[in-house]
Design an enzyme around this catalytic site. Sequence first.
Site, PDB file in Angstrom:
ATOM      1  N   SER A 286      14.891  22.405 -15.056  1.00 31.97           N
ATOM      2  CA  SER A 286      13.684  23.209 -15.266  1.00 31.97           C
ATOM      3  C   SER A 286      14.100  24.561 -15.802  1.00 31.97           C
ATOM      4  O   SER A 286      15.144  25.090 -15.440  1.00 31.97           O
ATOM      5  CB  SER A 286      12.946  23.375 -13.939  1.00 31.97           C
ATOM      6  OG  SER A 286      12.125  24.515 -13.983  1.00 31.97           O
TER       7      SER A 286
ATOM      8  N   LYS B   1      16.054  22.405  -9.849  1.00 34.14           N
ATOM      9  CA  LYS B   1      15.412  21.155 -10.263  1.00 34.14           C
ATOM     10  C   LYS B   1      16.326  20.216 -11.033  1.00 34.14           C
ATOM     11  O   LYS B   1      17.123  20.622 -11.861  1.00 34.14           O
ATOM     12  CB  LYS B   1      14.198  21.465 -11.141  1.00 34.14           C
ATOM     13  CG  LYS B   1      13.092  22.158 -10.397  1.00 34.14           C
ATOM     14  CD  LYS B   1      12.224  21.174  -9.665  1.00 34.14           C
ATOM     15  CE  LYS B   1      11.077  20.777 -10.560  1.00 34.14           C
ATOM     16  NZ  LYS B   1      10.209  19.812  -9.921  1.00 34.14           N
TER      17      LYS B   1
ATOM     18  N   HIS C  76       0.833  -1.224   0.000  1.00 30.23           N
ATOM     19  CA  HIS C  76       0.000   0.000   0.000  1.00 30.23           C
ATOM     20  C   HIS C  76       0.860   1.264   0.000  1.00 30.23           C
ATOM     21  O   HIS C  76       0.417   2.307   0.467  1.00 30.23           O
ATOM     22  CB  HIS C  76      -0.962   0.033   1.185  1.00 30.23           C
ATOM     23  CG  HIS C  76      -1.731  -1.231   1.384  1.00 30.23           C
ATOM     24  ND1 HIS C  76      -2.992  -1.436   0.855  1.00 30.23           N
ATOM     25  CD2 HIS C  76      -1.399  -2.382   2.007  1.00 30.23           C
ATOM     26  CE1 HIS C  76      -3.409  -2.651   1.175  1.00 30.23           C
ATOM     27  NE2 HIS C  76      -2.448  -3.255   1.871  1.00 30.23           N
TER      28      HIS C  76
ATOM     29  N   GLU D 203       9.840   9.437 -16.329  1.00 23.54           N
ATOM     30  CA  GLU D 203       8.473   9.941 -16.533  1.00 23.54           C
ATOM     31  C   GLU D 203       7.986   9.645 -17.950  1.00 23.54           C
ATOM     32  O   GLU D 203       6.861   9.190 -18.160  1.00 23.54           O
ATOM     33  CB  GLU D 203       8.423  11.454 -16.282  1.00 23.54           C
ATOM     34  CG  GLU D 203       8.690  11.847 -14.844  1.00 23.54           C
ATOM     35  CD  GLU D 203       8.967  13.340 -14.747  1.00 23.54           C
ATOM     36  OE1 GLU D 203       8.050  14.130 -15.037  1.00 23.54           O
ATOM     37  OE2 GLU D 203      10.105  13.717 -14.409  1.00 23.54           O
TER      38      GLU D 203
END
Length: 462
Positions: A279, A285, A158, A292
């Site tokens: 970024s 970043k 979970h 992704e």
Amino acid sequence: MSTNQSWGGRFAEGPREAVAAYTDSQTYDRALYAQDIRASQAHARMLGRQGIITPQEAETLVRGLNAVRKEIEDGTFDWQPALEDVHMNIEARLTELVGDTGKKLHTGRSRNDQVGLTFRLFVNDRLADWQKAAAHLVATLVRLADGHQADILPGCTHLQPAQPVSLAHHLLAYAWMFARDVERLDDVRKRVRVSPLGCAALAGTTYPLDPESVAREVGFEAIYGNSMDGVSDRDFVLEALFAASCIMAHLSRLCEEIILWANPAFGFVSLSDGYSTGSSIMPQKKNPDVAELMRGKTGRVYGALMGLLTTVKGLPLTYNRDLQEDKEGFLDADRTVEASLSLMAGMLEEASFRTDRMRAACARGFLNATELADYLVGKGLPFREAHHVTGHAVALAEKEGKGLEDLSLEQLRTLDARIDEDVYAVLDYDAAVRRRETPAGTGPKSVARQLEQLRQWLAGRD
Ligand code: ARG
């Protein structure tokens, strides 16, 4: 536009320009040129052996096809949109090169069984490459796991901390998945390697063909038992796309973990600069874009599977032009799967695992609660009661902002008088991992056994 020389006999004019553009597949099915030529050469030789054409004619066709292949590979081949597809482009050029003999190549054959064999050869070749890339990823995971047998991290259910596991065990879970993918592809390839040549348009042909020898020559084990099935079956593409989807599902799950682990809140992994991007607005970043995108591209591979399932669902026997739609989805899935498998291996090779942070995270979330329950069982409590008592211990530790191992013996004894000093050795996180030696468990012997099994599996695939 003039009529197509392959089928234009009964036509007074050619298709409208928009129609030609709509039906044109040579822009993408030219990727199949090598397999089309291989299949045509096997067909030509068989025609020669069977006395349907002379041996000299067969030889002329085989040589002419070699010359066509060379032009394609040299980039001098002049692809003609008006010739629709790879098959007719190659045949037309062959006839230009060798003269009228070229027109005999299509004897006893239809584009329906031709495209079937060509595409099967192509899919079989591509799946072999996926297998290599997936096996390479298995090898990468095995190598990484080998170096992290003593490192522990919170195993989750979970996505909540559950029990400590070794990082090796966690990585090997993925190694097993990709090994399964490789084996699934073995199984798919058995059904890919069936030749439809000889089915002709749909009903077989009157020429005394020997389709089995063609199948053997191209390295296939079998021919179709029914010509109508042979020219309309696209199960092999569906199965390949399912196998592709399954690979992407596995990659996507691994990507999801990498993305989570790369978040500083976890801080379990640091990706190399080469596998990250920045970024344009936030200077701090470092984004896991490769992971992704891989997670994102999983959707288009599933889409190819869904697309083709939908394409075939309403088709009457036998060949229908709808079936031409089997290629673009596969070609796209092919690019995606192969690149993803190899990028994943590269990303993992360059990643650094923050094993200090993984170990520290084990102390949060009562990952040793099961150990306490099992300890109490050892002291004579039935498991359900032990579970209950441990629950109280967790509540107490939580209230004090501590781990179970930080509770004093007095505190623990208020919960059950049978608890002794020896409990602390049991609550140790490394010990929790060490003791899980059931087959497939996270214990070091089990992990060493997995490493050995996977190494043997890899050696067997070379
Ligand atoms: N380009 C076609 C395909 O990919 C080849 C077969 C065409 N056959 C036909 N009868 N029009 O399916």
